[in-house]
Design a protein around this motif. Structure first.
Motif: not given
Length: 186
Positions: A139-141, A157, A160
């Motif tokens: 999980t990315a931001s 994913l 994201t």
């Protein structure tokens, strides 16, 4: 430096030796992190300075604890040439404010964990050097610096998003998407 004695701590907490090699810093060695028994080890908050991972570390006494590391302002979380985090638990890296998460120049796996959550400001995630991972779920931001991750065994994913670019490479295994993917930048 000052180290707390075991009898100065609240019940249930364990004293960990801190070597003050650099003034006004918290330094934990790999061997010290390996002695901590906790469900989650949390380091820093949104008022904290920069964080560096300069050695290979297993999180918790059995390498099974969760790790949360947070910086504030324009401060980065940086992986040095030998910097690697390993756990069968989950890792959360939060470069709050305008900071970023910076990978090392070597082809070294920076994070091995079950789930990895990374949040960064304008500095992005792996903007100069990709973050290398071996995780099940990512999980990315990130802000304008974008997201650059190299995964070693395939990854799912989850939510994201970035206002910069997205580069996700798997050296083996599939990349799947079970969450929302939003890329609004270059």
């Amino acid at each position: 430096g000052y180290a707390l004695a075991q009898d100065e701590l609240e019940p249930g907490y364990t004293a960990v030796g801190v070597v003050d090699a650099t003034a006004a810093t918290l330094e934990l060695s790999a061997s010290e992190l390996a002695t901590i028994t906790a469900g989650t080890i949390a380091i820093g908050n949104t008022n904290s300075g920069a964080a560096s991972v300069n050695a290979a570390v297993s999180v918790g006494a059995a390498g099974t604890s969760n790790l949360t590391a947070t910086t504030g302002g324009a401060n980065n979380i940086t992986f040095g040439a030998a910097g690697a985090i390993t756990t069968t638990g989950n890792v959360t890296l939060n470069a709050a404010g305008t900071g970023g998460i910076v990978g090392d120049a070597a082809a070294l796996v920076n994070v091995s964990a079950n789930n990895l959550t990374m949040t960064a400001g304008a500095g992005g995630i792996g903007a100069a050097n990709a973050i290398e991972t071996t995780v099940t779920t990512l999980t990315a931001s990130a802000g304008a610096g974008g997201i650059s991750v190299v995964e070693t065994n395939g990854v799912d994913l989850a939510a994201t998003s970035t206002t910069g670019g997205l580069s996700l490479t798997s050296t083996a295994g599939a990349i799947t998407n079970s969450g929302t993917l939003a890329v609004t930048g270059a």
